[in-house]
Design a protein around this motif. Structure first.
Motif, short mmCIF file in Angstrom:
data_model
loop_
_atom_site.label_atom_id
_atom_site.label_comp_id
_atom_site.label_asym_id
_atom_site.label_seq_id
_atom_site.Cartn_x
_atom_site.Cartn_y
_atom_site.Cartn_z
N TYR A 23 0.82 -1.22 0.00
CA TYR A 23 0.00 0.00 0.00
C TYR A 23 0.86 1.27 0.00
CZ TYR A 23 -3.33 -3.50 1.70
OH TYR A 23 -4.10 -4.64 1.85
N LEU A 24 2.13 1.15 -0.30
CA LEU A 24 3.03 2.30 -0.20
C LEU A 24 2.62 3.44 -1.14
CD1 LEU A 24 6.55 0.61 0.13
CD2 LEU A 24 5.15 1.66 1.92
N SER A 25 1.93 3.12 -2.24
CA SER A 25 1.52 4.17 -3.18
C SER A 25 0.52 5.15 -2.58
CB SER A 25 0.93 3.54 -4.45
OG SER A 25 -0.25 2.82 -4.14
N PHE A 26 -0.11 4.77 -1.46
CA PHE A 26 -1.06 5.67 -0.81
C PHE A 26 -0.38 6.68 0.12
CE2 PHE A 26 -3.78 2.19 -2.13
CZ PHE A 26 -4.93 2.83 -2.54
N ASN A 27 0.92 6.52 0.33
CA ASN A 27 1.70 7.49 1.13
C ASN A 27 1.19 7.64 2.56
OD1 ASN A 27 3.64 8.70 -0.97
ND2 ASN A 27 1.64 8.89 -1.97
N ALA A 28 0.67 6.55 3.13
CA ALA A 28 0.11 6.61 4.48
C ALA A 28 1.09 7.09 5.55
CB ALA A 28 -0.45 5.23 4.86
N PRO A 29 2.41 6.75 5.48
CA PRO A 29 3.32 7.27 6.50
C PRO A 29 3.34 8.79 6.57
CG PRO A 29 4.34 5.44 5.35
CD PRO A 29 3.07 5.76 4.60
N TYR A 30 3.09 9.46 5.46
CA TYR A 30 3.05 10.93 5.47
C TYR A 30 1.82 11.42 6.24
CZ TYR A 30 6.77 11.06 1.97
OH TYR A 30 7.98 10.94 1.32
N ALA A 31 0.72 10.69 6.12
CA ALA A 31 -0.49 11.07 6.86
C ALA A 31 -0.25 10.97 8.37
CB ALA A 31 -1.65 10.17 6.45
#
Length: 419
Positions: A337-345
């Motif tokens: 799921y890295l394409s969703f950039n969740a760590p930035y959220a």
């Protein structure tokens, strides 16, 4: 008269909360967490009369099941300019611990060594605290050197962001580099949801960290460790285990709403072009159609995620607030799921917590890059994208209370030798 002594928990707590810079590693909640996990903890310090002038949380770690090493991570909390106090501390540790089976005492001071910029370059004319290292050496402590290892207990390289002048979300967004701004805005548009995990949900956090540990080759601390942190820091509301999730129904609605906006844009541009053909309207139609195609592709991808839904956990992180800083301690993400950039959220939520709490220091914790002769700069570049500076710590210093025990330990291990 100045004396070395063992401090009570309340004495240490009062001093650690008043000392600057503060450190969650040198706190009563951390001590209680360590004790709950089976470690022996002590508070040692210096007093001038009845006044505490230096303090440290020391944890006893077994080594090879026979020896004991005592460590003050992020400590001592004291004035390292004061050579007299350093000498008294060393003598006190030796006298107090020589008959307690402690082979070595390690201190990891929290002061910054030399000023670096965001790229890790030394700032000309910036602060330089090598004289504090010299004081520790003069007092009889041994320095373990300026290592550049990243995955060690005595982390030397950190990344800090100054939050003192950031008052709202707009200023926070403007403080980011281009990559972080783009990624955070993308997560907001996609309705990536960030929420706090409850105690009985920490297994979700542990599962994400275990997946990441296998992928990135590090040791996961384990569920009991996270439960202990939660238990002791949550009592004052100073820990947040955050998880970033994707609600597929909300995501689908958002995609369809954005597609509808572009369809309306396409129809308007087409009508205008039919009435009066122009290159500008052609470009508008092309851009709108590309956006519609992109949303259709995402909607198709979404259907492939349905078997994993309706809510998909994507990334998680733990943040600890203590006195004047918020520390980003551990995190993990499912690679698919890295394409969703969740760590930035997750970072966006935590930094807004810092703003609301009036916290001036956002500590990204350990990092490493080319400035430290480290090849893998992925973690560093992620943290760098949010803005900040590289921080260098002085490393580990030690003293050996029991020379006999240390002599045996030195012969059978690769532990650093005291000179």
């Amino acid at each position: 008269m100045k004396t070395f002594c063992e401090l009570s928990e309340s004495e240490f707590d009062a001093f650690s909360r008043s000392f600057r810079p503060a450190s969650f590693l040198q706190s009563v909640p951390m001590a209680r967490s360590q004790a709950e996990r089976g470690y022996e903890v002590h508070y040692y310090g210096l007093k001038d009369g009845d006044k505490v002038i230096a303090a440290g949380l020391f944890t006893v770690h077994p080594y090879r099941k026979v020896f004991k090493i005592m460590t003050a991570s992020g400590g001592m909390l004291m004035d390292y300019n004061n050579l007299e106090d350093l000498v008294l501390l060393r003598k006190g540790l030796i006298q107090h611990l020589s008959k307690k089976g402690i082979a070595q005492v390690q201190i990891l001071p929290n002061f910054n060594l030399i000023e670096h910029d965001i790229d890790g370059a030394i700032v000309p004319g910036g602060y330089d605290n090598h004289h504090l290292v010299d004081n520790l050496l003069k007092a009889g402590f041994h320095h373990h050197g300026y290592h550049n290892h990243y995955a060690t207990n005595d982390i030397r390289w950190f990344f800090y962001k100054d939050m003192s002048q950031i008052k709202d979300e707009d200023q926070l967004m403007e403080s980011f580099g281009g990559q972080a701004r783009w990624a955070v805005r993308k997560t907001l548009k996609q309705n990536v949801i960030v929420r706090d995990l409850a105690y009985d949900e920490l297994d979700k956090f542990d599962q994400i960290l275990e997946h990441t540990a296998e992928r990135r080759q590090f040791n996961n601390r384990g569920l009991s460790y996270y439960q202990s942190l939660y238990h002791h820091f949550s009592q004052s509301g100073d820990v947040r285990f955050l998880i970033a999730e994707l609600d597929l129904d909300l995501y689908e609605k958002r995609l369809k709403d954005m597609r509808a906006e572009q369809e309306a844009e396409l129809e308007d541009a087409r009508a205008r072009h039919e009435a009066k053909p122009t290159r500008k309207m052609e470009n508008r139609m092309m851009v709108a159609q590309e956006a519609i195609d992109g949303f259709n592709e995402k909607l198709q991808e979404l259907e492939g995620l349905r078997p994993e839904g309706p809510v998909i956990p994507m990334a998680a992180a733990v943040f600890i607030r203590y006195v004047d800083s918020i520390t980003y301690l551990f995190s993990g993400a499912y690679d698919r799921y890295l394409s969703f950039n969740a760590p930035y959220a997750l970072q966006w939520e935590a930094m807004n917590w810092a703003i609301k709490s009036g916290i001036p220091i956002y500590d990204f914790y350990g990092t490493a890059g080319a400035y430290a002769h480290y090849d893998d700069e992925g973690v560093y570049h992620f943290k760098k994208s949010f803005g900040g500076v590289v921080i260098e710590k002085p490393g580990t210093f030690s003293v050996n209370p029991n020379r006999f025990l240390y002599g045996i330990l030195k012969r059978i291990s690769d532990i650093d030798e005291d000179k």
